[in-house]
Scaffold this motif. Structure first.
Motif: not given
Length: 114
Positions: A96-114
């Protein structure tokens, strides 16, 4: 001849006295022996009771020990099962922590792209 008869009668009297004393000593010895035998019988009875009680106590202790061993084996099995569940939960938490870390990283990348 009369004198010899008197001497023999005197000796016979002494022998009778000694014989009577011997009979009395024999009777006393038999009484002591019977008393000792009775005492020994009583002590033997006491020892038999003690052995019987100790045997019962020993059986009870062996039963208790067997039950304790069985309980220990059951607890060991439960501990093993619990340890397995804990490891499984730790793996799920890590996943779950790994999935959360991936989700968090995904959100950070998504925010950077916007």
């Amino acid at each position: 001849l009369v004198e010899a008869l008197r001497e023999d009668a005197g000796k016979m009297g002494k022998v009778r006295v000694e014989l009577e004393e011997a009979r009395e000593r024999l009777a006393e010895a038999k009484d002591r022996s019977a008393a000792k035998e009775k005492e020994m019988g009583f002590e033997l009875g006491q020892l038999k009771k003690k052995v019987e009680n100790l045997s019962k106590a020993n059986e009870e202790l062996e039963d208790r020990a067997q039950k304790k061993q069985q309980q220990a084996a059951e607890l060991e099995l439960k501990l093993s099962e619990t340890t397995g569940l804990v490891e499984e939960l730790q793996n799920q938490i890590h996943g779950t922590q790994s999935v959360e870390a991936v989700e968090s990283e995904k959100q950070a990348i998504t925010q950077e792209l916007h």
